[in-house]
Design an enzyme around this catalytic site. Structure first.
Site, short mmCIF file in Angstrom:
data_model
loop_
_atom_site.label_atom_id
_atom_site.label_comp_id
_atom_site.label_asym_id
_atom_site.label_seq_id
_atom_site.Cartn_x
_atom_site.Cartn_y
_atom_site.Cartn_z
N GLU A 258 -5.45 -8.27 -0.14
CA GLU A 258 -6.12 -7.81 1.10
C GLU A 258 -7.40 -8.01 1.12
OE1 GLU A 258 -4.99 -5.19 3.75
OE2 GLU A 258 -2.67 -5.39 3.97
N GLU B 253 0.36 -0.87 -0.02
CA GLU B 253 -0.09 -0.39 -0.17
C GLU B 253 1.04 1.10 0.01
OE1 GLU B 253 -4.27 -1.35 1.63
OE2 GLU B 253 -3.15 -0.16 3.15
#
Length: 472
Positions: free
Chosen positions: A379, A191
């Site tokens: 995720e 991320e």
């Protein structure tokens, strides 16, 4: 003909027996996934390990941030977290009980190089060797992320300093050399947008800065450069056949209505609004729209940077949670986003707007824009309040969320997009960054006072999904 015979023959009672025949039951829908689909769970080092001073681990930016008053809810820290550093065997048993064959984990950079670079720490290497060997002994294949936000505090200037990207590449290559005899899949960073923008523009995450635009763009550049250099370094040090990718929380734009003009608008928005991150990585350049938008604030790029950033990947992994809705627009951009409003459905975290379609469109947009060889969902999950009643945690709201999102991932697979695996976030409740322990994302409940793990209803649901290899 009696009612039973009518039903057996696909007829229904309506306005008399002369009602038109009507099929009651459609053909069964195939909700199965490919036989080799990788079902797994995901965690991150700082969020679960604890043991922040054990065995030579160096301090990280999140150690400093979480100990700074007012930064984290309830002044929570990751000092103990889930104590997985000492309880990893127990956590692997949870994975085995679910039936997963894959586990996404991250390495704490500061356990390997306490100062960020220099002499490696043998005890840190030994720890991850033990974890990986235990996973393999349980029949679970590790997918290793090299950086999940816990940056060694000793690195001068952190991500504002270009040298951090070089140090990261050295560390990533070193660890790939140590682990690639057993680990076949590595993700460089997790991320980009979070550890750059939220940490250096919004100030809500470590290191808690609010920098001006030019400096933010330079931090972003150092982040994607770190990824690209790490790809090269992993390939240089790992065994042949090792696969390398990234785990990215791309901002995903979903067409508000599934028509050609809105789909085209969503695709354009996805490419342009991820220009500093995944677009740069997949195209090996900063697109003209981004450079024009940033003007004098655009990042300073050195010779060879973009070639490294654009290093070909074996796979792209996506962290998919909430949608951004978009529609076609007559304005200069050709699209307009539709803001989330108070009535937009959410899970326990205010940012987690529920929009299952983002699961399908995230996979489709990335596939059609950049044609990656393989995609994973690194995720996907949801926070919920998780009340405990007589020892049970009946998180039916999380099951609802997961069922609908997995259904949309199934649609992507059925449509032929190269989605090969899914890692549910998260195996267990953990330290949820600035939210501390106030938000629970796990499918196992953790009593942080006793460290007892308890399967939730969602764990039973996911176990059945894995058993059937199909949407339940």
């Amino acid at each position: 003909m009696n009612r039973r015979d009518m039903i057996r023959n696909g007829l229904t009672l309506g306005a008399g027996l002369a009602a038109a025949p009507q099929r009651l039951l459609a053909a069964p829908v195939d909700l199965s996934f490919p036989a080799d689909f990788a079902w797994g769970c995901a965690t991150a080092s700082y969020q679960i390990e604890g043991a922040v001073t054990a065995d030579g681990r160096g301090a990280t930016n999140w150690d400093v941030f979480s100990h700074t008053p007012g930064r984290v809810a309830n002044s929570d820290t990751g000092d103990v977290a889930c104590d997985s550093y000492h309880r990893y065997a127990e956590d692997i048993a949870l994975l085995k009980a679910l039936g997963v064959k894959s586990y996404r984990m991250s390495i704490a950079w500061s356990r390997i190089f306490p100062e960020g670079r220099g002499k490696p720490n043998a005890k840190g290497i030994d720890y991850y060797n033990r974890v990986i060997d235990a996973l393999l002994a349980a029949g679970i294949q590790p997918y290793v992320t090299m950086f999940h936000w816990d940056l060694p505090q000793a690195l001068p200037g952190g991500w504002q300093n270009r040298n951090t990207a070089l140090a990261f590449a050295d560390y990533a290559g070193f660890m790939a050399g140590k682990l690639s005899d057993r680990v076949h899949d590595f993700m460089t960073v997790n991320e980009l947008r979070c550890f750059t923008d939220i940490g250096h523009q919004e100030g809500r995450h470590a290191p808690g800065l609010k920098l001006p635009p030019a400096q933010v763009n330079q931090v972003r550049h150092h982040g994607v450069l770190a990824h690209g250099l790490a790809v090269q370094s992993i390939r240089a040090h790992a065994k042949a056949g090792t696969k390398v990718g990234i785990a990215d929380n791309t901002t995903f734009y979903v067409p508000v209505i599934e028509t050609p003009e809105h789909i085209a608008a969503a695709k354009k928005a996805t490419r342009e609004n991820n220009a500093m991150f995944l677009t740069a990585i997949m195209e090996g350049r900063y697109i003209d729209e981004y450079l024009a938008q940033e003007g004098a604030n655009a990042p300073k790029v050195q010779a060879g940077d973009m070639a490294a950033i654009g290093s070909p990947l074996d796979f792209v992994a996506l962290n998919i949670y909430a949608p951004e809705w978009v529609r076609a627009d007559a304005g200069p951009k050709g699209y307009a986003t539709i803001p989330h409003i108070a009535s937009s459905p959410r899970m326990a975290s205010p940012w987690l707007v529920v929009g299952p379609e983002v699961a399908y469109w995230g996979v489709r947009m990335v596939s059609e824009l950049w044609k990656p060889k393989v995609l994973y969902i690194s995720e996907n999950g949801a926070s919920a309040d998780d009340p405990v009643n007589d020892g049970r945690i009946d998180d039916a709201d999380r099951v609802m969320y997961l069922r609908n999102y997995v259904g949309q991932f199934h649609r992507a697979v059925a449509d032929g997009y190269p989605l090969k695996g899914y890692f549910l976030w998260s195996l267990m409740d953990n330290f949820e960054w600035a939210d501390g322990y106030t938000k629970r994302f796990g499918i196992h409940y953790v009593d942080f006072a006793t460290q007892k793990r308890t399967p939730k209803l969602s764990a039973a649901w996911y176990k059945e999904v894995i058993r059937r290899n199909a949407l339940v």
